[in-house]
Motif scaffolding. Structure first.
Motif, mmCIF file in Angstrom:
data_model
loop_
_atom_site.group_PDB
_atom_site.id
_atom_site.type_symbol
_atom_site.label_atom_id
_atom_site.label_comp_id
_atom_site.label_asym_id
_atom_site.label_seq_id
_atom_site.Cartn_x
_atom_site.Cartn_y
_atom_site.Cartn_z
ATOM 1 N N PHE A 16 13.970 36.253 -10.720
ATOM 2 C CA PHE A 16 14.275 37.684 -10.783
ATOM 3 C C PHE A 16 14.498 38.168 -9.366
ATOM 4 C CE2 PHE A 16 12.334 36.815 -14.768
ATOM 5 C CZ PHE A 16 13.023 37.628 -15.645
ATOM 6 N N SER A 45 -1.171 33.934 -19.065
ATOM 7 C CA SER A 45 -0.133 34.945 -19.033
ATOM 8 C C SER A 45 0.544 34.953 -17.657
ATOM 9 C CB SER A 45 -0.794 36.289 -19.319
ATOM 10 O OG SER A 45 0.138 37.301 -19.173
ATOM 11 N N SER A 47 2.739 32.679 -16.585
ATOM 12 C CA SER A 47 3.054 31.345 -16.055
ATOM 13 C C SER A 47 4.522 30.955 -16.244
ATOM 14 C CB SER A 47 2.123 30.284 -16.654
ATOM 15 O OG SER A 47 2.097 30.361 -18.045
ATOM 16 N N GLY A 48 5.284 31.772 -16.974
ATOM 17 C CA GLY A 48 6.720 31.499 -17.104
ATOM 18 C C GLY A 48 7.122 30.912 -18.445
ATOM 19 N N ILE A 51 9.897 33.216 -20.171
ATOM 20 C CA ILE A 51 11.160 33.149 -19.427
ATOM 21 C C ILE A 51 11.807 31.773 -19.617
ATOM 22 C CG2 ILE A 51 12.247 33.386 -17.141
ATOM 23 C CD1 ILE A 51 11.192 36.037 -18.315
HETATM 24 N N1 LIG Z 1 11.898 41.618 -15.889
HETATM 25 C C1 LIG Z 1 11.252 40.990 -14.907
HETATM 26 N N2 LIG Z 1 11.370 41.384 -13.631
HETATM 27 C C2 LIG Z 1 10.715 40.751 -12.619
HETATM 28 N N3 LIG Z 1 9.913 39.685 -12.797
HETATM 29 C C3 LIG Z 1 9.766 39.248 -14.047
HETATM 30 C C4 LIG Z 1 10.396 39.868 -15.173
HETATM 31 N N4 LIG Z 1 10.041 39.207 -16.294
HETATM 32 C C5 LIG Z 1 9.205 38.219 -15.894
HETATM 33 N N5 LIG Z 1 9.046 38.240 -14.549
HETATM 34 C C6 LIG Z 1 8.223 37.300 -13.757
HETATM 35 O O1 LIG Z 1 8.158 36.089 -14.431
HETATM 36 C C7 LIG Z 1 6.814 35.651 -14.583
HETATM 37 C C8 LIG Z 1 6.685 34.877 -15.846
HETATM 38 O O2 LIG Z 1 6.855 35.726 -16.958
HETATM 39 P P1 LIG Z 1 6.731 35.210 -18.456
HETATM 40 O O3 LIG Z 1 7.643 34.042 -18.659
HETATM 41 O O4 LIG Z 1 6.972 36.380 -19.323
HETATM 42 O O5 LIG Z 1 5.222 34.721 -18.528
HETATM 43 P P2 LIG Z 1 4.402 34.212 -19.809
HETATM 44 O O6 LIG Z 1 5.288 34.240 -21.006
HETATM 45 O O7 LIG Z 1 3.944 32.829 -19.457
HETATM 46 O O8 LIG Z 1 3.233 35.144 -19.933
HETATM 47 C C9 LIG Z 1 5.993 36.925 -14.504
HETATM 48 O O9 LIG Z 1 4.723 36.674 -14.002
HETATM 49 C C10 LIG Z 1 6.804 37.780 -13.561
HETATM 50 O O10 LIG Z 1 6.441 37.472 -12.215
#
Ligand SMILES: Nc1ncnc2c1ncn2[C@@H]1O[C@H](COP(=O)(O)OP(=O)(O)O)[C@@H](O)[C@H]1O
Ligand SMILES: [Mg+2]
Length: 343
Positions: A16, A45, A47-48, A51
């Motif tokens: 991001f 939570s 950890s990616g 995403i």
């Molecule tokens: N829209 C966004 N803008 C900026 N950073 C983001 C965004 N979405 C996720 N992130 C970053 O990606 C990391 C991983 O997110 P995510 O994959 O949702 O984690 P998980 O599903 O393992 O809880 C977050 O900790 C954050 O730093």
């Protein structure tokens, strides 16, 4: 990998770009999904996990961007596909279900209308055939009186029933791969067990491969064949589920297991992992887990270990298991006799 692989994620990177900074949400993720099996992706939570899942389907919106890697689905790199090609894959060969069905179901359309829409796009079914198939799908996912349910709106259904509708939608086009992102987290335990059971039955019936994303090792134990443990945007351990629970190697995996309630250990004796997940702008330069790891040496703080094969189907990202390990040679990050031996 000894068996057929349906999806191979290689060094996936998704970042991001916020206020001139790059937040590496997914930072070189590698894992395989064996055909017809369930791969669990587990980690705290942030950890990616989500995403990674959204990247597989290329559902990353600005300011996010997939910046590298390969996503090989049945041998084809999806990252080379254009929007049109991806639209044909999404909801069709690969479909996804999310934690909160209310955000994915459209509140202003009936269950039947939404199912018919998916069937129209991917299968070209008209209204009548679509309705028949919708009723069939609702029946398949265990919704009672499906014929009357098709005319209902999402708000008229309970959380568990809504998640069943989401699963019906995801199954509308017989996907080969189902990505389930915390599909039961919002549900109470009884309903959670029913939904997990349903997914297992459907997998047996349709030979789907599943990616089960969860922060809950209990869900992993119940549903997964293989597990990728993620920490700070990286996979730190990959193993089959039995190996992971009996012989966890990464100190982070051990920490997760030690904080899991077990029948043989008193609640008070559970040891949560010390410290917290580092903020994106304070990412340690060595092993991301080093600041919280009871065994970390200077090497761990200085240099990032690679994800290395240590068995036919096992990978680990930790200096302890390398020739370079400069800490206590006796260090054991698990005590096999302490693990539950019920099975
Ligand atoms: N829209 C966004 N803008 C900026 N950073 C983001 C965004 N979405 C996720 N992130 C970053 O990606 C990391 C991983 O997110 P995510 O994959 O949702 O984690 P998980 O599903 O393992 O809880 C977050 O900790 C954050 O730093
Ligand atoms: Mg998530």
């Amino acid at each position: 990998m000894s068996q057929e692989t349906i999806l191979e994620v290689k060094d996936l990177r998704t970042s991001f770009f916020v206020e001139g900074n790059e937040v590496k949400a997914v930072d070189g993720v590698t894992f395989d999904v064996p055909k017809g099996k369930t791969l669990g992706i587990v980690g705290e939570s942030g950890s990616g996990k989500s995403i990674s899942a959204l990247s597989i389907l290329q559902l990353i919106d600005s300011p996010g961007k997939i910046v590298g890697g390969e996503i090989n689905f049945k041998g084809d790199n999806l990252l080379k596909y254009n929007d049109n090609q991806m639209r044909k894959i999404r909801g069709n060969q690969i479909s996804m279900i999310f934690q909160e069905p209310m955000t994915s179901l459209n509140p202003v359309y009936t269950v039947g209308q939404q199912l018919r829409e998916a069937l129209k796009i991917h299968r070209g079914l008209g209204k009548e055939a679509g309705t028949e198939k919708a009723v069939e799908l609702l029946e398949l996912v265990g919704i009672p009186s499906p014929r009357s349910r098709v005319t209902q709106y999402p708000f008229e259904l309970s959380g568990g029933m809504r998640q069943r509708v989401m699963i019906a939608m995801a199954l509308a086009c017989d996907p080969e791969l189902l990505v389930a992102d915390e599909p039961t987290t919002a549900l109470d335990v009884t309903i959670q067990a029913q939904i997990l059971e349903l997914l297992k039955e459907l997998q047996d019936e349709f030979h789907m491969s599943i990616i089960m994303i969860t922060h809950d090792l209990g869900v992993v134990a119940e549903t997964c064949d293989y597990v990728a443990v993620m920490y700070c945007g990286k996979v730190v351990e990959y193993a089959d589920v039995n190996t992971l629970f009996k012989n966890p190697r990464h100190p982070y995996t051990v920490g997760l297991l030690n904080s899991l309630p077990r029948s043989d250990v008193d609640q008070e004796e559970l040891e949560p992992i010390k410290g917290t997940v580092p903020a994106p702008h304070e990412m340690p330069k060595g092993c991301r887990f080093a600041p919280r790891c009871p065994f970390a040496t200077d090497l761990c703080h200085e240099k990032l270990p690679a994800l290395e094969d240590i068995g036919e189907e096992e990978q680990i990202r930790c200096w302890i298991y390398t020739d370079e390990w400069d800490g206590d040679p006796e260090v054991k990050v698990y005590e096999p006799e302490q693990r539950t031996s019920e099975d």
